[in-house]
Design a protein around this motif. Structure first.
Motif, short mmCIF file in Angstrom:
data_model
loop_
_atom_site.label_atom_id
_atom_site.label_comp_id
_atom_site.label_asym_id
_atom_site.label_seq_id
_atom_site.Cartn_x
_atom_site.Cartn_y
_atom_site.Cartn_z
N ALA A 173 -1.44 -11.71 -106.65
CA ALA A 173 -0.43 -12.76 -106.55
C ALA A 173 -0.78 -13.89 -107.50
O ALA A 173 -1.93 -14.36 -107.53
N ASP A 174 0.18 -14.35 -108.29
CA ASP A 174 -0.07 -15.47 -109.20
C ASP A 174 -0.57 -16.68 -108.43
O ASP A 174 -0.12 -16.97 -107.32
N TRP A 175 -1.52 -17.40 -109.04
CA TRP A 175 -1.99 -18.67 -108.49
C TRP A 175 -1.97 -19.69 -109.62
O TRP A 175 -2.98 -19.92 -110.28
N PRO A 176 -0.82 -20.29 -109.87
CA PRO A 176 -0.66 -21.22 -110.99
C PRO A 176 -1.64 -22.39 -110.96
O PRO A 176 -2.13 -22.82 -112.01
N GLU A 177 -1.92 -22.90 -109.76
CA GLU A 177 -2.80 -24.07 -109.67
C GLU A 177 -4.21 -23.75 -110.19
O GLU A 177 -4.86 -24.59 -110.80
N GLY A 178 -4.66 -22.53 -109.95
CA GLY A 178 -5.98 -22.14 -110.43
C GLY A 178 -5.96 -21.48 -111.79
O GLY A 178 -7.00 -21.04 -112.29
N LEU A 179 -4.74 -21.38 -112.39
CA LEU A 179 -4.55 -20.80 -113.73
C LEU A 179 -4.90 -19.31 -113.77
O LEU A 179 -5.41 -18.80 -114.78
N TYR A 180 -4.62 -18.60 -112.68
CA TYR A 180 -4.80 -17.15 -112.64
C TYR A 180 -3.43 -16.51 -112.46
O TYR A 180 -2.77 -16.71 -111.43
N MET A 181 -3.00 -15.72 -113.45
CA MET A 181 -1.64 -15.18 -113.44
C MET A 181 -1.65 -13.69 -113.84
O MET A 181 -2.52 -13.24 -114.59
N ASN A 182 -0.66 -12.96 -113.35
CA ASN A 182 -0.50 -11.57 -113.78
C ASN A 182 -0.21 -11.51 -115.28
O ASN A 182 -0.59 -10.55 -115.96
N SER A 183 0.44 -12.55 -115.78
CA SER A 183 0.79 -12.58 -117.20
C SER A 183 -0.43 -12.76 -118.11
O SER A 183 -0.32 -12.65 -119.33
N ASP A 184 -1.60 -13.02 -117.51
CA ASP A 184 -2.82 -13.15 -118.31
C ASP A 184 -3.14 -11.85 -119.05
O ASP A 184 -3.93 -11.85 -120.00
N LYS A 185 -2.51 -10.77 -118.62
CA LYS A 185 -2.73 -9.48 -119.30
C LYS A 185 -2.31 -9.53 -120.76
O LYS A 185 -2.86 -8.82 -121.61
N THR A 186 -1.36 -10.41 -121.06
CA THR A 186 -0.87 -10.51 -122.44
C THR A 186 -1.64 -11.54 -123.26
O THR A 186 -1.39 -11.67 -124.46
N ARG A 187 -2.57 -12.25 -122.63
CA ARG A 187 -3.37 -13.24 -123.36
C ARG A 187 -4.50 -12.55 -124.11
O ARG A 187 -5.28 -11.80 -123.50
N PRO A 188 -4.62 -12.79 -125.40
CA PRO A 188 -5.69 -12.14 -126.19
C PRO A 188 -7.09 -12.44 -125.66
O PRO A 188 -7.99 -11.60 -125.76
N ASP A 189 -7.29 -13.64 -125.09
CA ASP A 189 -8.62 -14.02 -124.63
C ASP A 189 -8.94 -13.50 -123.23
O ASP A 189 -10.07 -13.64 -122.76
N VAL A 190 -7.97 -12.89 -122.56
CA VAL A 190 -8.18 -12.35 -121.22
C VAL A 190 -7.92 -10.84 -121.20
O VAL A 190 -8.80 -10.04 -120.93
N GLY A 191 -6.67 -10.47 -121.48
CA GLY A 191 -6.33 -9.05 -121.57
C GLY A 191 -6.25 -8.31 -120.26
O GLY A 191 -6.15 -7.08 -120.23
N MET A 192 -6.28 -9.04 -119.12
CA MET A 192 -6.18 -8.40 -117.81
C MET A 192 -5.32 -9.24 -116.88
O MET A 192 -5.35 -10.48 -116.95
#
Length: 238
Positions: free
Chosen positions: A65-84
């Protein structure tokens, strides 16, 4: 030994590698909670990845589940620095309990509220909100990377994962049991530690300091050395 399994708390990568070498057998981590009848994921014997609790069992369903306040999102999978994909781990399936017990004769409003907030149903599947933050690796395994309920918010809006600080502090050879606490509205978290008497005494003897009792732990040179070691371990864990 064919395989060793650990649970209850995260296993440091260096300890996992060391124990695998000593035992000459795979050491795998499992993950689960009381509310879902213990283990919901377990590392495969063939998967030698550290920091992983493995893939879900056939009776378990995992969502993030996305947690915007903690900056943890499902969309982080598309971030080059995260990828998951990242987010709060929701555990679903038949092993999830029906909720915390509510006395029908004297219902506790706090328990009723917990049941409403911590359990939910999505597309017919009952889920429990674990409060743990996880990410899904490209192999489909789960890594627990943070604790939602364990974050302390500082005066500048910064978040500190108290359990992560504890994990770093206890890597100091001088530290036995650490406890990190952050007071709401406080300026900084506080770490309370129990020292490893043998290691501190050894250093104190080599540096002309008292070697036992309150004289040793109150000695400024000893305090400075323990603090230096703790800071070094925290910097390594950044």
């Amino acid at each position: 030994i064919n395989t060793a399994v650990t649970g209850s708390a995260p296993l440091a990568p260096e300890i996992q590698r060391f124990m695998q070498t000593v035992l000459k057998a795979p050491v795998r981590q499992g993950y689960g909670l009381t509310e879902n009848c213990a283990c919901v994921t377990l590392g495969a014997k063939e998967d030698n990845m550290v920091k992983s609790v493995g893939a879900p069992h056939s009776c378990s369903v995992i969502r993030l589940a996305d947690w915007p306040e903690g900056l943890y999102m499902n969309s982080d999978k598309t971030r080059p620095d995260v990828g998951m994909a990242r987010g709060e781990v929701l555990v679903g399936g038949p092993a999830v309990c029906m909720g915390y017990f509510v006395d029908p004769d004297s219902p506790d409003p706090d328990v009723v509220k917990k049941n409403e907030e911590e359990f939910l149903t999505i597309k017919g599947v009952r889920y429990f909100r674990t409060g743990d933050i996880g990410q899904i690796t490209p192999l489909g395994t789960i890594q627990i990377i943070d604790r939602k309920k364990d974050l302390w918010k500082g005066p500048q809006g910064e978040y500190v994962a108290l359990s992560k600080v504890e994990s770093a502090v206890k890597m100091s050879p001088y530290v036995d049991i650490p406890m990190v606490y952050g007071k709401t509205g406080g300026e900084y978290p506080v770490c309370l530690i129990c020292v490893v008497d043998r290691e501190v005494s050894k250093w104190a003897a080599a540096n002309g300091c008292p070697t036992s009792g309150t004289e040793m732990v109150n000695n400024q040179k000893v305090i400075d050395e323990v603090l230096r070691s703790v800071k070094d371990e925290c910097k390594k864990a950044e």
